[in-house]
Design a protein around this motif. Structure first.
Motif, PDB file in Angstrom:
ATOM      1  N   LEU A  13       0.843  -1.181   0.000  1.00 53.87           N
ATOM      2  CA  LEU A  13       0.000   0.000   0.000  1.00 53.87           C
ATOM      3  C   LEU A  13       0.886   1.242   0.000  1.00 53.87           C
ATOM      4  O   LEU A  13       1.778   1.388   0.829  1.00 53.87           O
ATOM      5  CB  LEU A  13      -0.923   0.004   1.219  1.00 53.87           C
ATOM      6  N   THR A  14       0.644   2.131  -0.952  1.00 57.67           N
ATOM      7  CA  THR A  14       1.457   3.328  -1.135  1.00 57.67           C
ATOM      8  C   THR A  14       0.538   4.532  -1.262  1.00 57.67           C
ATOM      9  O   THR A  14      -0.487   4.456  -1.928  1.00 57.67           O
ATOM     10  CB  THR A  14       2.321   3.203  -2.405  1.00 57.67           C
ATOM     11  N   ALA A  15       0.918   5.621  -0.615  1.00 59.11           N
ATOM     12  CA  ALA A  15       0.170   6.871  -0.736  1.00 59.11           C
ATOM     13  C   ALA A  15       1.124   7.955  -1.202  1.00 59.11           C
ATOM     14  O   ALA A  15       2.305   7.956  -0.849  1.00 59.11           O
ATOM     15  CB  ALA A  15      -0.451   7.261   0.599  1.00 59.11           C
ATOM     16  N   GLU A  17       1.263  12.271  -1.716  1.00 58.58           N
ATOM     17  CA  GLU A  17       0.658  13.596  -1.633  1.00 58.58           C
ATOM     18  C   GLU A  17       1.219  14.408  -2.791  1.00 58.58           C
ATOM     19  O   GLU A  17       2.425  14.618  -2.879  1.00 58.58           O
ATOM     20  CB  GLU A  17       0.998  14.274  -0.313  1.00 58.58           C
ATOM     21  N   VAL A  33      -4.334  13.568  -2.857  1.00 54.68           N
ATOM     22  CA  VAL A  33      -3.762  12.354  -2.279  1.00 54.68           C
ATOM     23  C   VAL A  33      -4.120  11.173  -3.163  1.00 54.68           C
ATOM     24  O   VAL A  33      -5.303  10.911  -3.427  1.00 54.68           O
ATOM     25  CB  VAL A  33      -4.259  12.128  -0.835  1.00 54.68           C
ATOM     26  N   TRP A  34      -3.104  10.458  -3.619  1.00 54.51           N
ATOM     27  CA  TRP A  34      -3.249   9.263  -4.446  1.00 54.51           C
ATOM     28  C   TRP A  34      -2.891   8.065  -3.574  1.00 54.51           C
ATOM     29  O   TRP A  34      -1.924   8.118  -2.809  1.00 54.51           O
ATOM     30  CB  TRP A  34      -2.302   9.373  -5.647  1.00 54.51           C
ATOM     31  N   GLN A  35      -3.649   6.974  -3.687  1.00 49.30           N
ATOM     32  CA  GLN A  35      -3.342   5.768  -2.915  1.00 49.30           C
ATOM     33  C   GLN A  35      -3.638   4.545  -3.751  1.00 49.30           C
ATOM     34  O   GLN A  35      -4.697   4.429  -4.373  1.00 49.30           O
ATOM     35  CB  GLN A  35      -4.166   5.733  -1.633  1.00 49.30           C
ATOM     36  N   ASP A  36      -2.689   3.601  -3.766  1.00 48.28           N
ATOM     37  CA  ASP A  36      -2.852   2.361  -4.515  1.00 48.28           C
ATOM     38  C   ASP A  36      -1.761   1.400  -4.055  1.00 48.28           C
ATOM     39  O   ASP A  36      -0.876   1.778  -3.289  1.00 48.28           O
ATOM     40  CB  ASP A  36      -2.732   2.628  -6.019  1.00 48.28           C
ATOM     41  N   TYR A  37      -1.808   0.182  -4.551  1.00 51.09           N
ATOM     42  CA  TYR A  37      -0.713  -0.752  -4.292  1.00 51.09           C
ATOM     43  C   TYR A  37       0.364  -0.505  -5.329  1.00 51.09           C
ATOM     44  O   TYR A  37       0.074  -0.421  -6.528  1.00 51.09           O
ATOM     45  CB  TYR A  37      -1.223  -2.197  -4.345  1.00 51.09           C
ATOM     46  N   ASN A  68       5.053   4.669   2.116  1.00 56.84           N
ATOM     47  CA  ASN A  68       4.907   3.270   1.763  1.00 56.84           C
ATOM     48  C   ASN A  68       4.650   2.469   3.033  1.00 56.84           C
ATOM     49  O   ASN A  68       5.336   2.635   4.018  1.00 56.84           O
ATOM     50  CB  ASN A  68       6.193   2.811   1.066  1.00 56.84           C
TER      51      ASN A  68
END
Length: 87
Positions: A13-15, A17, A33-37, A68
């Motif tokens: 899981l990664t974010a 900004e 804010v972007w978040q995905d694997y 991360n």
């Protein structure tokens, strides 16, 4: 790990900004804010998103900070164990 997480390639899981400026107000910074694997240290999914941003949006990026997640903690709390700035 979540069922939606890719099972290979070291994806975690990664974010990110993403700070940017609107052309109409270049003196203001805005945040997305972007978040995905994604897989460190190359972050192919984030890079794909940033390429999409650059090619489809007329909004200049200021900076990108990445956090991360290594693994979920036993108590259910999760903490970012890695943070860096890309731009």
């Amino acid at each position: 790990m979540d069922d939606d997480a890719p099972s290979n390639g070291g994806y975690r899981l990664t974010a990110a900004e993403i700070l940017y400026t609107q052309p109409s107000q270049p003196h203001l910074l805005e945040s997305f804010v972007w978040q995905d694997y994604d897989s460190a240290p190359d972050y192919p999914e984030l890079r794909r998103f940033l390429r999409f941003w650059a090619s489809h949006l007329d909004i200049p990026l200021h900076s990108v900070r990445i956090a991360n997640l290594a693994e979920a903690r036993p108590d259910g709390m999760v903490y970012a164990d890695y943070s860096t700035t890309v731009h």
